[in-house]
Design an enzyme around this catalytic site. Structure first.
Site, PDB file in Angstrom:
ATOM      1  N   LYS A 159      23.913  72.922  28.713  1.00 29.92           N
ATOM      2  CA  LYS A 159      23.356  71.822  27.932  1.00 29.92           C
ATOM      3  C   LYS A 159      21.857  72.071  27.781  1.00 29.92           C
ATOM      4  O   LYS A 159      21.044  71.623  28.596  1.00 29.92           O
ATOM      5  CB  LYS A 159      23.647  70.506  28.667  1.00 29.92           C
ATOM      6  CG  LYS A 159      23.548  69.272  27.799  1.00 29.92           C
ATOM      7  CD  LYS A 159      24.186  68.080  28.496  1.00 29.92           C
ATOM      8  CE  LYS A 159      23.809  66.764  27.855  1.00 29.92           C
ATOM      9  NZ  LYS A 159      24.347  66.547  26.516  1.00 29.92           N
TER      10      LYS A 159
HETATM   11  N1  PPE Z   1      29.550  67.671  23.516  1.00 29.47           N
HETATM   12  C1  PPE Z   1      28.240  67.596  23.217  1.00 29.47           C
HETATM   13  C2  PPE Z   1      27.674  68.525  22.210  1.00 29.47           C
HETATM   14  C3  PPE Z   1      27.452  66.653  23.885  1.00 29.47           C
HETATM   15  O1  PPE Z   1      26.161  66.576  23.604  1.00 29.47           O
HETATM   16  C4  PPE Z   1      28.032  65.779  24.814  1.00 29.47           C
HETATM   17  C5  PPE Z   1      27.207  64.752  25.517  1.00 29.47           C
HETATM   18  C6  PPE Z   1      29.403  65.896  25.090  1.00 29.47           C
HETATM   19  C7  PPE Z   1      30.138  66.866  24.422  1.00 29.47           C
HETATM   20  C8  PPE Z   1      30.094  65.057  26.132  1.00 29.47           C
HETATM   21  O2  PPE Z   1      29.700  65.459  27.413  1.00 29.47           O
HETATM   22  P1  PPE Z   1      29.667  64.447  28.639  1.00 29.47           P
HETATM   23  O3  PPE Z   1      28.534  63.515  28.393  1.00 29.47           O
HETATM   24  O4  PPE Z   1      29.472  65.313  29.814  1.00 29.47           O
HETATM   25  O5  PPE Z   1      30.962  63.725  28.641  1.00 29.47           O
HETATM   26  N2  PPE Z   1      26.126  64.252  24.775  1.00 29.47           N
HETATM   27  C9  PPE Z   1      25.039  63.590  25.452  1.00 29.47           C
HETATM   28  C10 PPE Z   1      23.836  63.441  24.549  1.00 29.47           C
HETATM   29  C11 PPE Z   1      23.884  62.397  23.514  1.00 29.47           C
HETATM   30  C12 PPE Z   1      22.546  62.244  22.836  1.00 29.47           C
HETATM   31  O6  PPE Z   1      22.531  61.717  21.714  1.00 29.47           O
HETATM   32  O7  PPE Z   1      21.509  62.611  23.398  1.00 29.47           O
HETATM   33  C13 PPE Z   1      25.488  62.296  26.106  1.00 29.47           C
HETATM   34  O8  PPE Z   1      26.520  61.737  25.744  1.00 29.47           O
HETATM   35  O9  PPE Z   1      24.779  61.854  27.011  1.00 29.47           O
END
Ligand code: PPE
Length: 311
Positions: A161
């Site tokens: 990330k």
């Molecule tokens: N894919 C991506 C590309 C992504 O950014 C997130 C989280 C997820 C999947 C889901 O991952 P998880 O949070 O571990 O379930 N995106 C983060 C950022 C959002 C933002 O706008 O900044 C979040 O949900 O915190």
């Protein structure tokens, strides 16, 4: 999410608490120029057993893992970041909030090899409601397939990330919004379904769940992992290593996004094709209800997913 009128006074930065407005960096910070930062998004819920951070260990481990390909050594260990976060939430009196730890190559030099730059770290927290709106959680969102493809894991580690890679998500979000959609779905280099700009994706077909596998250029989402467990606990079969074509989205019985910010958000249409009955589907509803029940009540079976804040 706007910071106007934000009622939080401090941010933890490089070992100390600084005033919100003073939490600043040099304009020649390496991470600003080249996107050499790693971050997390974590939610703290005001559960029936008190404020508690959802899946803290998994998130913080992903932060250190994200740093690995970039030879970034986060100069604080897990215990220090944990203590800093708990202290921040306590001193701000936050009950439910979104936590944003970030580590990045700081100020010192420019040029692509950051080895002469020190790593800097900050943790902020603030209240953040429904990511795609309250109505989205109830009635679902209208989404469109982005014309931008997700970068491949042969180009950039997709399981990390990293701040820089979010420009891909920014492009997809801007395009979706300018075309009148709430959110995008991004296909991978092969043209199969990857994920949303900030969410993982699940499809329901014939009573079973499918979600793109980790080799499909997705982030290994922690909400995704949680929802797989919840669905299995509810008795559903989950195919968590699926390859999903664009066409399968249109004919899905139900579709939903998962993410820390998005939680469990139903999708009611893709490219103007109605999904199911055009609102939250019954299996999505059951999983979403269970998810919110867990984060509101912190039931014993799922207590290991929480770290109490103890105000
Ligand atoms: N894919 C991506 C590309 C992504 O950014 C997130 C989280 C997820 C999947 C889901 O991952 P998880 O949070 O571990 O379930 N995106 C983060 C950022 C959002 C933002 O706008 O900044 C979040 O949900 O915190």
């Amino acid at each position: 999410m706007s910071f106007d009128e934000m009622d939080v006074e401090s941010i933890w930065m490089d070992g100390e608490f600084v005033e919100w407005d003073e939490a600043q960096i040099h304009v020649l910070t390496h991470g600003l120029h080249y996107g050499t930062g790693v971050f997390e998004g974590i939610r703290c819920y005001d559960t029936a057993k008190g404020p508690a951070i959802f899946r803290w260990d998994e998130h913080i481990e992903r932060l250190y893992d994200s740093a690995k390909p970039y030879d970034m050594e986060i100069p604080y260990d897990k215990e220090e970041l944990t203590e800093a976060t708990l202290e921040l939430i306590r001193r701000e009196g936050l009950e439910s909030c979104y936590i944003r730890p970030i580590a990045y190559y700081g100020y010192g030099m420019l040029g692509l090899n950051p080895s002469d730059c020190d790593e800097e770290v900050a943790i902020a927290a603030w209240p953040w409601g429904a990511y795609l709106g309250e109505d989205a959680l109830e009635n679902g969102v209208d989404v469109a397939i982005s014309s931008w493809r997700k970068y491949a894991s042969s180009q950039i580690p997709t399981n990390a990330k990293t701040t820089g890679t979010y420009i891909n998500s920014v492009l997809a979000s801007l395009e979706a919004e300018s075309n009148g959609y709430v959110e995008a779905i991004v296909l991978n280099k092969e043209g199969n379904v990857a994920e949303g700009p900030g969410e993982n994706l699940f499809i329901v077909r014939d009573g079973e769940l499918y979600t793109p596998g980790l080799a499909e250029s997705i982030l290994d989402g922690i909400t995704r992992q949680s929802v797989i467990e919840i669905a299995e606990d509810l008795g559903y079969t989950v195919h968590d290593d699926a390859t999903i074509s664009r066409g399968e989205l249109y004919t899905a019985d139900e579709l939903f996004f998962t993410g820390t910010a998005a939680e469990v958000t139903p999708i009611r249409s893709v490219d103007d094709n109605q999904i199911g009955s055009g609102t939250k589907g019954p299996i999505t509803d059951q999983i979403q209800t269970k998810f919110f029940e867990i984060v509101e009540e912190q039931p014993e079976e799922y207590e290991h997913w929480f770290m109490p804040v103890e105000q």
